[in-house]
Design a protein around this motif. Structure first.
Motif, short mmCIF file in Angstrom:
data_model
loop_
_atom_site.label_atom_id
_atom_site.label_comp_id
_atom_site.label_asym_id
_atom_site.label_seq_id
_atom_site.Cartn_x
_atom_site.Cartn_y
_atom_site.Cartn_z
N VAL A 304 1.14 -1.35 -0.22
CA VAL A 304 -0.15 -0.06 0.07
C VAL A 304 0.86 1.19 0.09
CG1 VAL A 304 -1.89 -1.01 1.06
CG2 VAL A 304 0.04 0.11 2.49
N ASP A 308 -1.51 7.26 1.59
CA ASP A 308 -2.90 6.91 1.65
C ASP A 308 -3.49 6.04 2.63
OD1 ASP A 308 -3.02 8.21 -0.91
OD2 ASP A 308 -2.75 6.34 -2.25
N LEU A 377 -7.28 -0.78 -0.07
CA LEU A 377 -5.92 -0.01 -0.82
C LEU A 377 -5.20 -1.03 -1.70
CD1 LEU A 377 -4.63 2.50 1.83
CD2 LEU A 377 -5.89 3.17 -0.14
#
Length: 379
Positions: A304, A308, A377
């Motif tokens: 990931v 974010d 994600l």
């Protein structure tokens, strides 16, 4: 405001209700200046300051006269390091610290390095541990200070302070420890330590108040003051004392003396639930060793994007990817980099730190949300 679940106790802790109650009278009813020696307003304020000084000293096994109040641990660290450097101005000077220290130490060390000090930055292994043999070999004839933290703020790793302090003592070198994350969390003793920085807001006290422990009756020299004007705090730190905050610091220290062990055991159980469940998510790993604080876990989530991940998790869970002092930077944690994590994994690592208000339901809700975010994600 509808706040998220708070799991960022290493960044700061909420003032305990008892601390707030203790402070309130000193904002209004008892407003005297503790340096006013000629009347009752000053006497009452001074007595309150000295009572608080005693409570803070008791928490670390010191004498009250060895506690110098500052605006926080950063100021205490600056006083200790720059004050020692100034004391030896004109001499050849060498300092030993570690790559994983808090920025308050690293930036202060950098400042004296730019002014001529030699510095050794100790490396750590992939668990964040220091090699004591390498530390010993790093000592030079002109080494003035060893500066190593008691507990790492990002991973919760506890360093072998007893061994380090003995090495410093045997070598007749000043030992400064940043004990901000240790004091009030685990038993702490100043035995063998020359200088120690502590902060109230990490142990359920107010922000803007900290202290430097300065060892008394010892042949090693004390640091030179960095703030002049009035000779307050035995000349180490001039300035009108923040009586309400000092009273709050004292009350927080008193509370931690009686609640620390029980709270640590409770939080260890909750931390283990959180950690074990998060590590069941695929491609996750623990950053650091098991020799750490009972309320902290730092976990890497591969696959990931770190920015974010943090932004999404913080919608419902207040956490951090490193020190609160450096969380505004998109750069990966210098602590995790020193431990060998690559930049992407370092940015995708989250520090969870629990505290007195954390419940089992908070932990279960956090696990559910983090798992949901990570899987989303990853697509």
């Amino acid at each position: 405001m509808n706040y998220p679940i708070y799991l960022d106790y290493n960044a700061t802790t909420p003032c305990a209700p008892e601390v707030i109650a203790a402070m309130i009278p000193w904002f209004g009813e008892h407003y005297g200046n503790a340096a006013s020696k000629s009347h009752a307003y000053g006497w009452v304020a001074e007595n309150a300051v000295e009572a608080a000084r005693e409570h803070v000293a008791n928490l670390i096994g010191a004498q009250s006269k060895e506690i110098i109040f500052t605006s926080g641990a950063t100021e205490a660290i600056n006083l200790a390091i720059k004050g020692t450097f100034d004391l030896h101005k004109g001499e050849k000077q060498h300092y030993i610290t570690c790559q994983t220290e808090h920025k308050a130490v690293l930036d202060t060390i950098k400042a004296i390095e730019e002014n001529g000090a030699e510095v050794t930055y100790l490396p750590v292994d992939n668990k964040g541990d220091i090699d004591l043999n390498f530390l010993k070999l790093s000592i030079l004839p002109h080494t003035k200070m060893i500066c190593l933290m008691w507990v790492n703020n990002e991973t919760g790793i506890i360093h072998p302070i007893n061994e380090i302090s003995k090495l410093a003592e045997d070598s007749e070198i000043i030992f400064l420890t940043d004990a901000v994350q240790a004091v009030g969390k685990i038993p702490v003793s100043v035995s063998g330590i020359h200088l120690m920085a502590i902060s109230a807001h990490k142990l359920y006290g107010p922000k803007g108040i900290g202290a430097l422990y300065v060892r008394h009756n010892h042949s090693l020299p004390k640091p030179m003051p960095q703030i002049h004007g009035g000779g307050h705090e035995k000349g180490f730190r001039s300035g009108t004392l923040n009586v309400p905050a000092i009273v709050g610091f004292g009350k927080a220290a008193e509370l931690r003396m009686s609640t620390m062990d029980k709270e640590s055991n409770r939080l260890e159980k909750l931390r283990d639930i959180l950690e074990n469940k998060l590590l069941q998510i695929s491609n996750t790993s623990l950053n650091g060793s098991q020799t750490r604080l009972t309320h902290v876990t730092n976990i890497a989530f591969s696959g990931v994007e770190g920015v974010d991940l943090l932004r999404k998790i913080c919608q419902k869970i207040a956490v951090n990817s490193g020190s609160a002092c450096t969380s505004i930077s998109p750069k990966p944690s210098h602590v995790l980099q020193a431990m060998g994590l690559d930049s992407d994994l370092g940015r995708a690592s989250i520090r969870f730190s629990l505290g007195r208000n954390t419940t089992e339901q908070d932990v279960m809700d956090a696990v559910e949300w983090v798992e949901k975010v990570v899987l989303e994600l990853r697509g």
